[in-house]
Design an enzyme around this catalytic site. Structure first.
Site, PDB file in Angstrom:
ATOM      1  N   SER A 146       0.835  -1.204   0.000  1.00  0.00           N
ATOM      2  CA  SER A 146       0.000   0.000   0.000  1.00  0.00           C
ATOM      3  C   SER A 146       0.862   1.243   0.000  1.00  0.00           C
ATOM      4  CB  SER A 146      -0.898   0.016   1.239  1.00  0.00           C
ATOM      5  OG  SER A 146      -1.520   1.278   1.408  1.00  0.00           O
ATOM      6  N   TYR A 159      -1.316  -0.315  10.018  1.00  0.00           N
ATOM      7  CA  TYR A 159      -1.441  -0.616   8.590  1.00  0.00           C
ATOM      8  C   TYR A 159      -0.199  -0.176   7.816  1.00  0.00           C
ATOM      9  CZ  TYR A 159      -3.525  -0.852   3.928  1.00  0.00           C
ATOM     10  OH  TYR A 159      -3.786  -1.154   2.611  1.00  0.00           O
ATOM     11  N   LYS A 163       2.468  -2.771   5.965  1.00  0.00           N
ATOM     12  CA  LYS A 163       2.586  -2.693   4.508  1.00  0.00           C
ATOM     13  C   LYS A 163       3.999  -2.260   4.107  1.00  0.00           C
ATOM     14  CE  LYS A 163      -1.445  -4.095   3.076  1.00  0.00           C
ATOM     15  NZ  LYS A 163      -1.563  -5.412   2.425  1.00  0.00           N
TER      16      LYS A 163
END
Length: 262
Positions: A146, A159, A163
């Site tokens: 991401s 997150y 990632k």
């Protein structure tokens, strides 16, 4: 012809999180380019719908409903590919994600769960897949990372960290597995998946997000699927250890979560 290099005819792929969104689009793209596909996610109904699309493309799909937050379940997909199709050439580690949380609300358990779901599952499937790939001469792995793995935004401690870890795992795995197995990643921007449905349903918020993206639109799952196809096909045969940024040009988060200063 150069377009022939984008074909994966006769290859076998495993795509995780392939019931909808980027995973489904990637599985369908690979099938349209000639591959048979092992599909896996939690919801069998979604998988069967994708399998029907693959059948319409003239290829075969094998459906494996599973909770892929369990690395063991992810690893088992490599054996399923070998048992059903006799080989494995392509792995797309798409399953992953976690909810945003302020940093001080991000417990170590939450962070470790996010790491397991996004990185450990990819490692489990990749290490299970490589021996099968080598039986057929080699293969290609694509990890779905991401944009939040390389840019900073409030609320993305878990997150963004995992990632970012998946992106660097890609580089390290590529070094270990070269030259017979290529490993790359796609750094995904704001894409119209189920995770964005609530946001996209709000016209004002949707416009705000689009205005923050240099290309002025939210990405489609097929935008990412096309990148996956490039990286897994002979078209990408000279690419390994790279993180391709398919993010509309983002250099900052497209949505500010509005978390206040401490």
């Amino acid at each position: 012809m150069i377009l022939d290099r984008f074909q994966v005819t006769g290859k076998v792929a495993v795509v995780t999180g392939s019931g909808r969104g980027i995973g489904a689009a990637s599985a369908i793209a690979l099938a349209e380019a000639g591959a048979d596909v092992v599909l896996s996610s939690r919801t069998e109904k979604d998988l069967q719908e994708v399998a029907a699309r693959i059948a319409d493309a003239g290829r075969k799909a094998h459906v494996v409903p599973a909770d892929l937050s369990d690395p063991g379940a992810a690893a088992g997909l490599a054996e399923a590919a070998k048992d059903v199709f006799g080989r494995l050439d392509i792995v797309v580690n798409n399953v992953g994600g976690t909810y945003p949380r302020p940093l001080l609300d991000t417990t170590t358990d939450f962070l470790e769960e996010a790491f397991r779901f996004n990185v450990s599952t990819a490692h489990a499937l990749t290490t299970a897949a490589v021996p099968v790939m080598l039986e057929g001469g080699g293969g290609a792995v694509v990890n779905i990372s991401s944009v939040m793995g390389r840019i900073a935004g409030r609320g993305f401690a878990a997150y963004g960290t995992v990632k970012g870890a998946l992106a660097h795992y890609t580089r390290i795995a590529a070094a270990d597995l070269a030259p017979r197995v290529r490993v790359n990643a796609v750094s995904v921007g704001t894409v119209a998946t189920s995770a964005l449905e609530v946001v996209a349903a709000n016209p004002d918020l949707k416009t705000k997000i689009e205005s923050a993206i240099p290309l002025k639109r939210i990405g489609e799952p097929e935008d990412i699927a096309a990148t996956v196809l490039f990286l897994t096909s002979p078209a990408g045969a000279y690419v390994t250890g790279k993180v391709i940024e398919a993010d509309g040009g983002l250099q900052a988060p497209s949505l500010d979560l509005g978390l206040p200063d401490l």
